[in-house]
Design a protein around this motif. Structure first.
Motif, PDB file in Angstrom:
ATOM      1  N   PRO A   1      51.016 -25.990 -26.859  1.00 40.01           N
ATOM      2  CA  PRO A   1      51.524 -26.043 -28.236  1.00 40.01           C
ATOM      3  C   PRO A   1      51.553 -24.658 -28.881  1.00 40.01           C
ATOM      4  O   PRO A   1      50.596 -23.890 -28.746  1.00 40.01           O
ATOM      5  N   LYS A   2      52.658 -24.378 -29.570  1.00 42.26           N
ATOM      6  CA  LYS A   2      52.756 -23.087 -30.299  1.00 42.26           C
ATOM      7  C   LYS A   2      51.979 -23.213 -31.606  1.00 42.26           C
ATOM      8  O   LYS A   2      52.209 -24.167 -32.353  1.00 42.26           O
ATOM      9  N   PRO A   3      51.099 -22.250 -31.891  1.00 45.82           N
ATOM     10  CA  PRO A   3      50.383 -22.342 -33.174  1.00 45.82           C
ATOM     11  C   PRO A   3      51.323 -22.016 -34.335  1.00 45.82           C
ATOM     12  O   PRO A   3      52.227 -21.189 -34.185  1.00 45.82           O
ATOM     13  N   ALA A   4      51.073 -22.653 -35.486  1.00 41.07           N
ATOM     14  CA  ALA A   4      51.930 -22.424 -36.648  1.00 41.07           C
ATOM     15  C   ALA A   4      51.825 -20.989 -37.147  1.00 41.07           C
ATOM     16  O   ALA A   4      52.754 -20.461 -37.761  1.00 41.07           O
ATOM     17  N   SER A   5      50.701 -20.329 -36.838  1.00 38.16           N
ATOM     18  CA  SER A   5      50.495 -18.963 -37.352  1.00 38.16           C
ATOM     19  C   SER A   5      51.383 -17.930 -36.653  1.00 38.16           C
ATOM     20  O   SER A   5      51.497 -16.800 -37.123  1.00 38.16           O
ATOM     21  N   LEU A   6      51.985 -18.301 -35.528  1.00 42.20           N
ATOM     22  CA  LEU A   6      52.860 -17.368 -34.815  1.00 42.20           C
ATOM     23  C   LEU A   6      54.314 -17.824 -34.911  1.00 42.20           C
ATOM     24  O   LEU A   6      54.602 -19.018 -34.731  1.00 42.20           O
ATOM     25  N   SER A   7      55.210 -16.871 -35.152  1.00 44.30           N
ATOM     26  CA  SER A   7      56.643 -17.180 -35.109  1.00 44.30           C
ATOM     27  C   SER A   7      57.028 -17.420 -33.641  1.00 44.30           C
ATOM     28  O   SER A   7      56.266 -17.084 -32.723  1.00 44.30           O
ATOM     29  N   PHE A   8      58.232 -17.954 -33.434  1.00 42.21           N
ATOM     30  CA  PHE A   8      58.698 -18.117 -32.048  1.00 42.21           C
ATOM     31  C   PHE A   8      58.741 -16.749 -31.343  1.00 42.21           C
ATOM     32  O   PHE A   8      58.389 -16.639 -30.166  1.00 42.21           O
ATOM     33  N   GLU A   9      59.168 -15.727 -32.071  1.00 47.35           N
ATOM     34  CA  GLU A   9      59.283 -14.395 -31.455  1.00 47.35           C
ATOM     35  C   GLU A   9      57.906 -13.874 -31.045  1.00 47.35           C
ATOM     36  O   GLU A   9      57.736 -13.304 -29.959  1.00 47.35           O
ATOM     37  N   GLN A  10      56.910 -14.045 -31.923  1.00 44.58           N
ATOM     38  CA  GLN A  10      55.548 -13.574 -31.592  1.00 44.58           C
ATOM     39  C   GLN A  10      54.960 -14.402 -30.442  1.00 44.58           C
ATOM     40  O   GLN A  10      54.353 -13.854 -29.515  1.00 44.58           O
ATOM     41  N   ALA A  11      55.159 -15.708 -30.502  1.00 41.11           N
ATOM     42  CA  ALA A  11      54.611 -16.580 -29.453  1.00 41.11           C
ATOM     43  C   ALA A  11      55.248 -16.261 -28.098  1.00 41.11           C
ATOM     44  O   ALA A  11      54.601 -16.402 -27.046  1.00 41.11           O
ATOM     45  N   ALA A  12      56.499 -15.799 -28.123  1.00 41.23           N
ATOM     46  CA  ALA A  12      57.206 -15.484 -26.869  1.00 41.23           C
ATOM     47  C   ALA A  12      56.630 -14.254 -26.175  1.00 41.23           C
ATOM     48  O   ALA A  12      56.982 -13.960 -25.040  1.00 41.23           O
ATOM     49  N   CYS A  13      55.743 -13.525 -26.852  1.00 41.20           N
ATOM     50  CA  CYS A  13      55.125 -12.342 -26.235  1.00 41.20           C
ATOM     51  C   CYS A  13      53.914 -12.708 -25.387  1.00 41.20           C
ATOM     52  O   CYS A  13      53.431 -11.884 -24.601  1.00 41.20           O
ATOM     53  N   LEU A  14      53.407 -13.926 -25.554  1.00 38.99           N
ATOM     54  CA  LEU A  14      52.103 -14.255 -24.983  1.00 38.99           C
ATOM     55  C   LEU A  14      52.087 -14.504 -23.468  1.00 38.99           C
ATOM     56  O   LEU A  14      51.140 -14.093 -22.795  1.00 38.99           O
ATOM     57  N   PRO A  15      53.087 -15.199 -22.880  1.00 42.06           N
ATOM     58  CA  PRO A  15      52.878 -15.718 -21.510  1.00 42.06           C
ATOM     59  C   PRO A  15      52.702 -14.685 -20.404  1.00 42.06           C
ATOM     60  O   PRO A  15      52.057 -14.993 -19.398  1.00 42.06           O
ATOM     61  N   THR A  16      53.226 -13.472 -20.540  1.00 43.11           N
ATOM     62  CA  THR A  16      53.044 -12.500 -19.455  1.00 43.11           C
ATOM     63  C   THR A  16      52.154 -11.328 -19.899  1.00 43.11           C
ATOM     64  O   THR A  16      50.996 -11.237 -19.492  1.00 43.11           O
ATOM     65  N   ALA A  17      52.661 -10.445 -20.760  1.00 43.35           N
ATOM     66  CA  ALA A  17      51.890  -9.238 -21.105  1.00 43.35           C
ATOM     67  C   ALA A  17      50.559  -9.599 -21.773  1.00 43.35           C
ATOM     68  O   ALA A  17      49.500  -9.084 -21.392  1.00 43.35           O
ATOM     69  N   TRP A  18      50.609 -10.485 -22.736  1.00 46.33           N
ATOM     70  CA  TRP A  18      49.382 -10.799 -23.483  1.00 46.33           C
ATOM     71  C   TRP A  18      48.414 -11.620 -22.648  1.00 46.33           C
ATOM     72  O   TRP A  18      47.205 -11.433 -22.718  1.00 46.33           O
TER      73      TRP A  18
ATOM     74  N   GLY B   1      61.377   3.665 -20.992  1.00 45.95           N
ATOM     75  CA  GLY B   1      60.036   3.887 -21.543  1.00 45.95           C
ATOM     76  C   GLY B   1      60.007   4.041 -23.043  1.00 45.95           C
ATOM     77  O   GLY B   1      59.028   4.520 -23.608  1.00 45.95           O
ATOM     78  N   ALA B   2      61.085   3.618 -23.704  1.00 48.38           N
ATOM     79  CA  ALA B   2      61.166   3.816 -25.158  1.00 48.38           C
ATOM     80  C   ALA B   2      60.615   2.633 -25.953  1.00 48.38           C
ATOM     81  O   ALA B   2      60.615   2.659 -27.177  1.00 48.38           O
ATOM     82  N   VAL B   3      60.143   1.611 -25.254  1.00 45.98           N
ATOM     83  CA  VAL B   3      59.727   0.390 -25.951  1.00 45.98           C
ATOM     84  C   VAL B   3      58.405   0.597 -26.698  1.00 45.98           C
ATOM     85  O   VAL B   3      57.539   1.363 -26.271  1.00 45.98           O
ATOM     86  N   ARG B   4      58.278  -0.043 -27.860  1.00 46.48           N
ATOM     87  CA  ARG B   4      57.023  -0.077 -28.617  1.00 46.48           C
ATOM     88  C   ARG B   4      56.639  -1.540 -28.753  1.00 46.48           C
ATOM     89  O   ARG B   4      57.379  -2.309 -29.378  1.00 46.48           O
ATOM     90  N   GLY B   5      55.515  -1.931 -28.180  1.00 46.28           N
ATOM     91  CA  GLY B   5      55.129  -3.342 -28.246  1.00 46.28           C
ATOM     92  C   GLY B   5      56.116  -4.168 -27.440  1.00 46.28           C
ATOM     93  O   GLY B   5      56.356  -3.893 -26.272  1.00 46.28           O
ATOM     94  N   LYS B   6      56.730  -5.154 -28.077  1.00 50.61           N
ATOM     95  CA  LYS B   6      57.601  -6.074 -27.342  1.00 50.61           C
ATOM     96  C   LYS B   6      59.006  -6.131 -27.939  1.00 50.61           C
ATOM     97  O   LYS B   6      59.190  -6.035 -29.152  1.00 50.61           O
ATOM     98  N   ILE B   7      59.992  -6.344 -27.064  1.00 46.77           N
ATOM     99  CA  ILE B   7      61.365  -6.649 -27.480  1.00 46.77           C
ATOM    100  C   ILE B   7      61.587  -8.129 -27.185  1.00 46.77           C
ATOM    101  O   ILE B   7      61.215  -8.611 -26.111  1.00 46.77           O
ATOM    102  N   VAL B   8      62.178  -8.834 -28.141  1.00 44.14           N
ATOM    103  CA  VAL B   8      62.403 -10.266 -27.961  1.00 44.14           C
ATOM    104  C   VAL B   8      63.898 -10.568 -28.073  1.00 44.14           C
ATOM    105  O   VAL B   8      64.591 -10.030 -28.956  1.00 44.14           O
ATOM    106  N   LEU B   9      64.378 -11.397 -27.153  1.00 43.64           N
ATOM    107  CA  LEU B   9      65.771 -11.870 -27.201  1.00 43.64           C
ATOM    108  C   LEU B   9      65.816 -13.237 -27.853  1.00 43.64           C
ATOM    109  O   LEU B   9      64.942 -14.077 -27.612  1.00 43.64           O
ATOM    110  N   ARG B  10      66.853 -13.468 -28.656  1.00 36.25           N
ATOM    111  CA  ARG B  10      67.000 -14.776 -29.296  1.00 36.25           C
ATOM    112  C   ARG B  10      68.362 -15.363 -28.875  1.00 36.25           C
ATOM    113  O   ARG B  10      69.404 -14.790 -29.210  1.00 36.25           O
ATOM    114  N   PRO B  11      68.359 -16.461 -28.126  1.00 31.72           N
ATOM    115  CA  PRO B  11      69.632 -17.072 -27.752  1.00 31.72           C
ATOM    116  C   PRO B  11      70.380 -17.566 -28.997  1.00 31.72           C
ATOM    117  O   PRO B  11      69.733 -18.025 -29.929  1.00 31.72           O
TER     118      PRO B  11
END
Ligand SMILES: NC(=O)c1ccc[n+]([C@@H]2O[C@H](COP(=O)([O-])OP(=O)(O)OC[C@H]3O[C@@H](n4cnc5c(N)ncnc54)[C@H](OP(=O)(O)O)[C@@H]3O)[C@@H](O)[C@H]2O)c1
Length: 322
Positions: A124-141, A312-322
């Motif tokens: 379950p996605k917590p309400a405190s995270l947006s979809f974009e923030q939650a999408a950062c969790l499964p690999t890097a985080w 190597g120019a990324v800061r934190g995470k880039i998120v794609l939105r379909p």
């Protein structure tokens, strides 16, 4: 459905490997479901695949990229997708399953309007995270969580060095360690990247290879050859080096004498279990941690996002939105 996929590998120009176009709808087998993707974050893994340096073989192309997604399942629930796919018949440790594959390494990935995943991979996605923030969790985080808390078993008050300041994994390590009361030091290749790490909560930021004020309890290294010697040198006696990547080169000499004289532990780490993902989600919620997203781009601009990461120019995470 619209998807971003690799049609042919391109080692020199990963951007050129990517195409965004229509692909067939997912066809979930028994026990699987379809998630409508609301956010899919990029990882360096996607760059390796596009370059032909990952585990995907030419005969598996075209392959939809993307390990990470948050979205809505077929029952209308907001979910985070665990990217590690294993055979449910395997009874051993989850991450040692012989059949283990990440989304986009066999099963089609998340850079698409919809993705098929095993039902048991949904958290379950917590309400405190947006979809974009939650999408950062499964690999890097998730990888950062396992490196720190499972593999190095860091304790509040200890000092940890992270090699790399601004990437997705580095940022996650800094923020999770800091929230757990660990003193977090980083190395970064540019002043602006070191400043970024300090803004994210690092206690000190150093140039690569710098002499540190004191030796550390653990090092988190995903850079590999470019930082390996430094990583070994800065460990105190009995300390742990956790290695999870080799962005800066695949092989480097190791001072074997230093290893046994200083009673060092060198351990590899890959992704994390679904229980660790649940714990990570709870930790983010309880400690009010929000993964930093530098850019949200439409799926159509996936190649641009991949190029930013490859240079190597990324800061934190880039998120794609379909
Ligand atoms: N084992 C696993 O399960 C797992 C999971 C996630 C990631 N990884 C691996 O971890 C690495 C990082 O992934 P990511 O998604 O966080 O990538 P990313 O966002 O592109 O970040 C790359 C990081 O590498 C650092 N770096 C330092 N020296 C470097 C050098 N000489 N060449 C290239 N990079 C250098 C960068 O530090 P600066 O701030 O100085 O630029 C940056 O923090 C990748 O190799 C990835 O495959 C492994």
């Amino acid at each position: 459905m619209l998807a971003a996929y690799v049609e042919r590998f391109d080692d020199a120009d990963p951007r050129a490997a990517l195409r965004v176009d229509q692909r067939p709808e997912p066809d979930p087998p028994d026990g699987w479901t379809v998630v409508a993707v609301k956010g899919a974050s990029l990882n360096h893994h996607d760059v390796w695949t596009a370059r032909g340096l990952g585990v995907v073989r030419p005969d598996q192309l075209p392959m939809i990229l993307g390990c990470d997604a948050a979205g809505i399942d077929d029952a209308g629930r907001d979910v985070v997708v665990h990217a590690v796919i294993t055979d449910p018949a395997w009874l051993g440790p989850e991450l040692l399953a012989p059949s283990l594959a990440l989304l986009s390494d066999g099963p089609p990935g998340t850079f698409a309007e919809r993705v098929a995943v095993p039902r048991r991979n949904l958290v379950p996605k917590p309400a405190s995270l947006s979809f974009e923030q939650a999408a950062c969790l499964p690999t890097a985080w998730l990888t950062a969580y396992r490196m720190l808390f499972t593999k190095a078993a860091v304790q509040p008050g200890e000092t940890v060095l992270v090699q790399g300041a601004s990437g997705g994994l580095s940022t996650a390590l800094i923020m999770l360690g800091r929230a757990a009361g660990v003193r977090m030091w980083v190395t970064g290749r540019e002043e602006s990247k070191r400043a970024y790490a300090l803004e994210r909560g690092a206690d000190a930021a150093f140039e690569p290879g710098a002499r540190l004020p004191e030796r550390v309890d653990a090092v988190m290294d995903s850079v590999g050859a470019a930082t390996w010697e430094h990583s070994l040198k800065v460990l105190r006696k009995g300390a742990t080096l956790v290695v999870a990547g080799a962005t800066g080169g695949f092989s480097a000499p190791t001072n074997i004498v230093r290893m046994f004289q200083n009673d060092l532990r060198i351990v590899g780490s890959t992704m994390g279990t679904i229980d660790e993902l649940r714990n990570l989600v709870d930790f983010c919620e309880s400690a009010a941690i929000h993964p930093p997203v530098s850019e949200v781009l439409p799926l159509e601009r996936a190649a641009e996002a991949l190029a930013t990461m490859a240079t190597g120019a990324v800061r934190g995470k880039i998120v794609l939105r379909p």
